[in-house]
Design an enzyme around this catalytic site. Structure first.
Site, short mmCIF file in Angstrom:
data_model
loop_
_atom_site.label_atom_id
_atom_site.label_comp_id
_atom_site.label_asym_id
_atom_site.label_seq_id
_atom_site.Cartn_x
_atom_site.Cartn_y
_atom_site.Cartn_z
N HIS A 159 34.01 40.54 47.12
CA HIS A 159 33.93 41.74 46.26
C HIS A 159 32.89 41.53 45.15
O HIS A 159 32.00 42.35 44.95
CB HIS A 159 35.33 42.01 45.69
CG HIS A 159 35.40 43.10 44.65
ND1 HIS A 159 36.16 44.23 44.81
CD2 HIS A 159 34.83 43.22 43.43
CE1 HIS A 159 36.04 45.01 43.76
NE2 HIS A 159 35.24 44.41 42.88
N GLU A 160 33.01 40.40 44.45
CA GLU A 160 32.11 40.14 43.31
C GLU A 160 30.69 39.87 43.78
O GLU A 160 29.71 40.26 43.13
CB GLU A 160 32.63 38.96 42.47
CG GLU A 160 34.01 39.16 41.86
CD GLU A 160 34.12 40.40 40.99
OE1 GLU A 160 33.08 40.89 40.52
OE2 GLU A 160 35.26 40.89 40.81
N HIS A 171 28.79 43.08 44.23
CA HIS A 171 28.22 43.58 42.97
C HIS A 171 26.92 42.84 42.66
O HIS A 171 25.89 43.44 42.33
CB HIS A 171 29.17 43.32 41.80
CG HIS A 171 30.38 44.19 41.76
ND1 HIS A 171 30.32 45.56 41.80
CD2 HIS A 171 31.70 43.89 41.63
CE1 HIS A 171 31.55 46.06 41.72
NE2 HIS A 171 32.40 45.05 41.61
N ASP A 190 35.65 49.28 38.32
CA ASP A 190 34.43 49.70 39.01
C ASP A 190 34.35 51.23 39.09
O ASP A 190 33.28 51.82 38.98
CB ASP A 190 34.40 49.11 40.42
CG ASP A 190 34.31 47.59 40.37
OD1 ASP A 190 33.71 47.07 39.42
OD2 ASP A 190 34.87 46.94 41.27
ZN LIG Z 1 34.44 45.04 41.05
#
Ligand SMILES: [Zn+2]
Length: 380
Positions: A73-74, A77, A168
């Protein structure tokens, strides 16, 4: 995805890096993993009896799998931000999830939208893969692990899409408001207030579920909800604080050092202090600077030191006894903005600074108190 302002000195175990951004796991995650393993152990035993103490290791292995999904997930980004041309900082994984860092503010709404949305999409994609895997009818521990992994990522993805900063979804909301209003500060303010509202809802959810007799939330989970709510509230509040500070800086942008200088009297540094003060009063000067015979500045009279010198001693003391010698850090260009002045003041703290014209002549003295007052006025 956090901004530069949220960049804390990172502690913890360095795992490696994602396209140049270091990845850290904080000690809080290890604590979480141990508690998680102990809690999951009995469940492992009920699915796959006879593992003995290995059941805890199975629990720990699952905690690592969850950690890996947060990392994906990170990383989403971080990679998206890099692709859009932003520098990125460390990825930090902790017991409540993780965060990644962009070293500059988004330049336009579209960038913010993309960087914000890819994280939850990555989580939802992992959930999708998990559910697909479930269709292959796995058995035993694998079945449980795949199911839980899918469920956890579904929750992470959906929760992070809630429209409020620092989530987010808050970045996504902010990007939309920014595009709509053309005003980044207004967008942040609204998205941060939505974040505060969400924080209150997160805090209240366990109580509401219990009171309505829908679901009895355990004490541990209530504490977790409260922690998440507190983290969200603090982050949303600091986003609000930043817009407030930026607004003040914007209003200050047109003020230059020269606008804040006090009229300044120059005197030889061996002139008796009483005479220097008399001349300053006469000239209605708010500050005194000592100079050499050829006019080169030597020192600034320190107001505090002057006030502490008794009247009856002043005729017998040279003005130089109450000056602070001019070092390069105590002189500032008269033409710089007050925001740049603040940076110079932080580098060399003092109560007075000498503002110089481009040709080296004296413009006047800026006192830290006057700068403070100007900021207070802009903050109203
Ligand atoms: Zn996030």
């Amino acid at each position: 995805m956090a901004g530069k302002q949220d960049l804390h000195p990172v502690g913890g175990l360095r795992l490696g890096h994602v396209t140049g951004s270091p990845v850290y796991v904080t000690p809080s995650w290890f604590l979480f993993a141990i508690i998680f393993s102990l809690a999951v152990g009995p469940r492992v035993d009920s699915i796959e009896p006879g593992l003995g103490a290995w059941k805890y290791l199975a629990g720990f292995a699952f905690a690592v799998v969850l950690l890996a999904s947060i990392l994906i997930h990170e990383a989403a980004h971080t990679i998206a931000a890099q692709r859009l041309g932003y520098e990125t900082g460390p990825i930090v994984l902790h017991f409540l999830g993780g965060h990644s860092t962009m070293l500059a503010e988004s330049r336009r709404p579209r960038d913010q939208f993309i960087v914000g949305v890819v994280g939850p999409l990555a989580s939802l994609a992992i959930a999708g893969v998990g559910f697909l895997g479930f269709l292959g009818h796995p058995t035993g521990l694998i079945r449980a692990a795949v199911w839980e992994l899918a469920g956890a990522n579904l929750i992470v993805g959906a929760f992070n899409l809630l429209p409020g900063l620092p989530l987010d979804g808050g970045l996504v909301l902010r990007s939309g408001l920014w595009a709509l209003t053309k005003n980044a500060a207004t967008a942040t303010r609204i998205a941060a207030w939505c974040g505060r509202l969400l924080a209150i809802l997160v805090l209240l959810v366990p109580f509401a579920l219990s009171v309505a007799n829908i679901y009895e939330v355990s004490t541990v989970n209530s504490v977790l909800f409260a922690l998440v709510a507190l983290t969200m509230w603090t982050s949303a509040s600091s986003a609000l604080g930043r817009t407030h500070r930026d607004a003040i800086l914007n209003r200050m942008a047109d003020i230059h050092v020269r606008d804040l200088t006090r009229r300044t009297l120059t005197v030889p540094d061996d002139l008796p202090l009483a005479e220097a003060v008399r001349r300053a009063h006469e000239a209605e000067a708010g500050s005194i600077v000592t100079v050499t015979a050829d006019g080169r500045p030597l020192g600034i009279v320190h107001e505090g030191a002057l006030a502490a010198t008794p009247q009856d001693r002043r005729p017998w003391l040279a003005t130089s006894t109450v000056t602070r010698a001019l070092t390069p850090g105590l002189t500032v260009p008269a033409d710089i903005g007050v925001v740049d002045l603040l940076k110079l003041m932080q580098a060399e703290p003092s109560t007075e600074y000498l503002a110089l014209e481009a040709d080296g002549s004296i413009c006047g003295v800026v006192s830290a108190a006057d700068v403070d007052a100007a900021f207070r006025q802009s903050a109203q």
